[in-house]
Design a protein around this motif. Structure first.
Motif, PDB file in Angstrom:
ATOM      1  N   GLU A  86      42.761  41.322  46.389  1.00  0.00           N
ATOM      2  CA  GLU A  86      42.435  40.030  47.374  1.00  0.00           C
ATOM      3  C   GLU A  86      43.014  39.412  48.142  1.00  0.00           C
ATOM      4  O   GLU A  86      44.498  39.122  48.057  1.00  0.00           O
ATOM      5  CB  GLU A  86      42.469  39.638  45.377  1.00  0.00           C
ATOM      6  CG  GLU A  86      42.104  37.669  45.669  1.00  0.00           C
ATOM      7  CD  GLU A  86      42.457  37.562  44.189  1.00  0.00           C
ATOM      8  OE1 GLU A  86      41.863  37.262  43.786  1.00  0.00           O
ATOM      9  OE2 GLU A  86      43.208  35.879  44.466  1.00  0.00           O
ATOM     10  N   ARG A  88      43.305  35.704  50.494  1.00  0.00           N
ATOM     11  CA  ARG A  88      43.817  33.794  49.862  1.00  0.00           C
ATOM     12  C   ARG A  88      44.175  33.342  50.999  1.00  0.00           C
ATOM     13  O   ARG A  88      45.351  33.755  51.667  1.00  0.00           O
ATOM     14  CB  ARG A  88      44.973  33.143  48.764  1.00  0.00           C
ATOM     15  CG  ARG A  88      43.866  34.311  47.797  1.00  0.00           C
ATOM     16  CD  ARG A  88      44.934  33.610  45.945  1.00  0.00           C
ATOM     17  NE  ARG A  88      44.556  34.055  44.956  1.00  0.00           N
ATOM     18  CZ  ARG A  88      43.855  33.114  43.991  1.00  0.00           C
ATOM     19  NH1 ARG A  88      43.564  31.618  44.806  1.00  0.00           N
ATOM     20  NH2 ARG A  88      43.536  33.848  42.929  1.00  0.00           N
ATOM     21  N   ASP A 142      42.370  27.193  49.719  1.00  0.00           N
ATOM     22  CA  ASP A 142      42.817  28.674  48.637  1.00  0.00           C
ATOM     23  C   ASP A 142      41.620  29.373  48.679  1.00  0.00           C
ATOM     24  O   ASP A 142      40.322  29.534  47.743  1.00  0.00           O
ATOM     25  CB  ASP A 142      42.919  28.108  47.271  1.00  0.00           C
ATOM     26  CG  ASP A 142      43.772  29.082  46.493  1.00  0.00           C
ATOM     27  OD1 ASP A 142      43.114  29.070  45.066  1.00  0.00           O
ATOM     28  OD2 ASP A 142      43.799  30.355  47.012  1.00  0.00           O
ATOM     29  N   ARG A 144      39.309  32.784  49.069  1.00  0.00           N
ATOM     30  CA  ARG A 144      39.880  34.456  48.356  1.00  0.00           C
ATOM     31  C   ARG A 144      38.853  34.791  48.955  1.00  0.00           C
ATOM     32  O   ARG A 144      36.848  34.581  48.010  1.00  0.00           O
ATOM     33  CB  ARG A 144      39.679  33.767  46.839  1.00  0.00           C
ATOM     34  CG  ARG A 144      39.654  35.035  46.299  1.00  0.00           C
ATOM     35  CD  ARG A 144      39.932  34.710  44.455  1.00  0.00           C
ATOM     36  NE  ARG A 144      39.195  34.364  44.477  1.00  0.00           N
ATOM     37  CZ  ARG A 144      37.896  35.364  42.840  1.00  0.00           C
ATOM     38  NH1 ARG A 144      38.424  36.048  42.994  1.00  0.00           N
ATOM     39  NH2 ARG A 144      37.164  34.592  42.477  1.00  0.00           N
TER      40      ARG A 144
END
Length: 151
Positions: A86, A88, A142, A144
């Motif tokens: 992931e 961000r 943020d 993502r």
């Protein structure tokens, strides 16, 4: 088939310290797989009025009408190496809707995946945030992307 999954940011904040803060909006949590013919990307933003006589504000949002806003591709080398993770990002959207700055907030653990996400979002266009109907520079925080090998 590998997929990169996109989730919209939690809540944007104004880049201008003198501006009044926007009331927090409930974060949208839809995801879109990076596949040909995928639906338009989400435009999760709401117009809010700050307490009392504050200015009407809207958050920056993705311009779903612009064809350059495609999810990041899964890098072939990262796929062969089994990289997943992931990424961000914090994205500064200029008053003109162009990306002014991208900051890596959290690495996926793979330089290839991180670089792909950053390079992709730099090319995107957004509908800028507004204060009383006037476009302003503002952050998407943020943002993502989840790169996941499937199968």
């Amino acid at each position: 088939e590998p997929a990169a999954v996109l989730a919209p940011p939690a809540a944007p904040a104004s880049a201008s310290p003198a501006a009044a803060p926007a009331a927090p909006a409930a974060p949208a949590r839809s995801e879109i797989a990076a596949t040909p013919g995928a639906p338009a990307l989400p435009a999760a933003a709401a117009t809010v009025r700050t307490p009392a006589a504050g200015p009407a504000r809207s958050a920056p949002r993705i311009d779903a009408t612009w064809n350059g806003n495609v999810p990041p591709p899964y890098p072939g080398l990262a796929r062969r190496m089994g990289d997943q993770g992931e990424v961000r990002l914090d994205v500064l959207v200029g008053a003109d809707g162009r990306v002014a700055e991208v900051q890596l907030k959290q690495s996926s653990g793979s330089t290839l995946l991180d670089r792909t996400a950053i390079d992709t979002v730099r090319k995107w266009r957004f509908k800028p945030a507004t204060v009383d109907g006037q476009p302003v520079e503002a952050w998407y925080h943020d943002w993502r992307w989840v790169f996941r090998l499937e199968g």
